[in-house]
Scaffold this motif. Sequence first.
Motif, short mmCIF file in Angstrom:
data_model
loop_
_atom_site.label_atom_id
_atom_site.label_comp_id
_atom_site.label_asym_id
_atom_site.label_seq_id
_atom_site.Cartn_x
_atom_site.Cartn_y
_atom_site.Cartn_z
N LYS A 61 0.76 -1.19 -0.20
CA LYS A 61 0.07 0.03 0.07
C LYS A 61 0.79 1.22 -0.03
CE LYS A 61 -3.93 -2.25 1.62
NZ LYS A 61 -5.19 -2.03 0.98
N ALA A 62 0.23 2.11 -0.46
CA ALA A 62 0.99 3.61 -0.63
C ALA A 62 0.14 4.54 0.33
CB ALA A 62 1.40 4.17 -1.97
N PRO A 63 0.84 5.53 0.60
CA PRO A 63 2.06 5.86 0.67
C PRO A 63 2.63 5.24 1.93
CG PRO A 63 0.89 7.61 1.98
CD PRO A 63 -0.06 6.67 1.36
N PHE A 64 4.08 5.32 1.51
CA PHE A 64 5.08 4.65 2.53
C PHE A 64 6.29 5.49 2.47
CE2 PHE A 64 5.90 2.05 -1.07
CZ PHE A 64 7.21 1.73 -1.10
N PHE A 65 7.05 5.24 3.72
CA PHE A 65 8.52 6.19 3.84
C PHE A 65 9.65 5.04 4.02
CE2 PHE A 65 5.06 8.83 5.24
CZ PHE A 65 5.17 9.94 4.80
N VAL A 66 10.68 5.32 3.35
CA VAL A 66 11.88 4.43 3.64
C VAL A 66 12.98 5.35 4.24
CG1 VAL A 66 13.59 2.97 2.46
CG2 VAL A 66 11.32 3.18 1.43
N VAL A 67 13.38 4.89 5.43
CA VAL A 67 14.45 5.63 6.10
C VAL A 67 15.75 4.75 6.10
CG1 VAL A 67 14.83 6.76 8.42
CG2 VAL A 67 12.36 6.99 7.41
N GLU A 68 16.56 5.39 5.73
CA GLU A 68 17.89 4.66 5.75
C GLU A 68 18.84 5.39 6.49
OE1 GLU A 68 18.23 3.33 0.97
OE2 GLU A 68 17.77 5.51 1.52
N GLU A 69 19.56 4.97 7.37
CA GLU A 69 20.40 5.48 8.37
C GLU A 69 21.86 4.36 8.33
OE1 GLU A 69 18.35 6.88 11.99
OE2 GLU A 69 17.13 5.02 11.41
N ALA A 70 22.93 4.98 9.00
CA ALA A 70 23.86 4.44 9.24
C ALA A 70 24.52 4.95 10.46
CB ALA A 70 25.19 4.75 8.12
N ASP A 71 25.10 3.94 11.14
CA ASP A 71 25.73 4.17 12.64
C ASP A 71 27.00 3.31 12.67
OD1 ASP A 71 24.71 1.78 13.26
OD2 ASP A 71 23.19 2.57 14.65
N ASP A 72 27.22 3.08 13.82
CA ASP A 72 28.49 2.31 14.15
C ASP A 72 28.24 0.95 13.94
OD1 ASP A 72 29.84 4.61 15.28
OD2 ASP A 72 29.44 4.15 17.20
N GLN A 73 26.93 0.56 13.63
CA GLN A 73 26.68 -1.02 13.69
C GLN A 73 26.48 -1.19 12.10
OE1 GLN A 73 25.87 -2.94 16.80
NE2 GLN A 73 27.20 -1.26 17.33
N GLY A 74 26.46 -0.31 11.38
CA GLY A 74 26.36 -0.30 9.73
C GLY A 74 25.08 0.30 9.35
N PRO A 75 24.68 0.04 8.12
CA PRO A 75 23.56 0.71 7.55
C PRO A 75 22.10 -0.01 7.85
CG PRO A 75 24.80 -0.63 5.76
CD PRO A 75 25.54 -0.43 7.02
N SER A 76 21.28 0.71 8.22
CA SER A 76 19.63 0.09 8.43
C SER A 76 18.80 0.90 7.92
CB SER A 76 19.63 0.15 9.95
OG SER A 76 19.54 1.47 10.55
N THR A 77 17.70 0.12 7.23
CA THR A 77 16.45 0.42 6.80
C THR A 77 15.28 0.41 7.46
OG1 THR A 77 17.65 0.24 4.77
CG2 THR A 77 15.20 0.57 4.48
N THR A 78 14.50 1.33 7.57
CA THR A 78 13.07 1.11 8.40
C THR A 78 12.16 1.51 7.40
OG1 THR A 78 14.32 1.63 10.62
CG2 THR A 78 11.69 1.68 10.12
N VAL A 79 11.15 0.90 7.28
CA VAL A 79 9.76 1.03 6.29
C VAL A 79 8.77 1.48 7.36
CG1 VAL A 79 8.51 0.44 4.42
CG2 VAL A 79 10.89 -0.11 4.37
N TYR A 80 8.03 2.48 6.90
CA TYR A 80 6.90 2.94 7.68
C TYR A 80 5.68 3.26 6.81
CZ TYR A 80 10.01 4.70 11.38
OH TYR A 80 10.59 4.75 12.43
N THR A 81 4.74 2.33 7.10
CA THR A 81 3.40 2.58 6.28
C THR A 81 2.17 2.98 6.97
OG1 THR A 81 2.67 0.36 7.08
CG2 THR A 81 4.01 0.24 4.97
N VAL A 82 2.62 3.78 8.16
CA VAL A 82 1.41 4.51 8.81
C VAL A 82 2.15 5.83 9.10
CG1 VAL A 82 0.34 4.58 10.99
CG2 VAL A 82 0.75 2.45 10.21
N TYR A 83 1.56 6.95 8.46
CA TYR A 83 2.07 8.13 8.40
C TYR A 83 2.24 8.68 9.84
CZ TYR A 83 1.85 13.30 8.47
OH TYR A 83 2.10 14.42 8.70
N LEU A 84 1.39 8.52 10.82
CA LEU A 84 1.27 9.09 12.16
C LEU A 84 2.61 8.40 12.88
CD1 LEU A 84 -2.53 9.30 12.94
CD2 LEU A 84 -0.71 11.31 12.51
N ARG A 85 2.93 7.13 12.64
CA ARG A 85 3.99 6.22 13.19
C ARG A 85 5.24 7.06 12.86
NH1 ARG A 85 2.72 0.66 13.25
NH2 ARG A 85 1.56 1.37 15.03
N PHE A 86 5.27 7.15 11.36
CA PHE A 86 6.46 7.78 11.06
C PHE A 86 6.79 9.32 11.45
CE2 PHE A 86 7.82 11.09 7.62
CZ PHE A 86 8.99 10.60 7.52
#
Length: 114
Positions: A61-86
């Motif tokens: 379903k759309a819309p959705f958000f893809v959040v890409e981050e990097a830290d000491d542990q390496g890269p990570s990706t979080t996907v949000y399908t609920v606007y308010l949670r994002f």
Amino acid sequence: MRITFVKKILADGQPCPKCADVEERLVDSGQMSRIDRVVVADERDPESEGMRLAVQHEVAKAPFFVVEEADDQGPSTTVYTVYLRFVRDMFGGKRDGVAEAREAMRANPDLGLI
């Protein structure tokens, strides 16, 4: 951090109403300036970038958000399908569990209440 907002164009060429609503909320709140990329998932083109992201992240379903981050542990990706949670997680918005549940139910009508 890199935030991608994925909105949809329907098979008839019209913009997705929910996507337009979320985009309007982002603009009205001033949060759109914190979105790095806006990508379109065009139902008429399965090879559009947004459709490829949906397949890659198993989002139906759309819309959705893809959040890409990097830290000491390496890269990570979080996907949000609920606007308010994002908004809450990314911008520190106030938690409204009832509103989040309603939005989750609208986004996933196949879910049942417990």
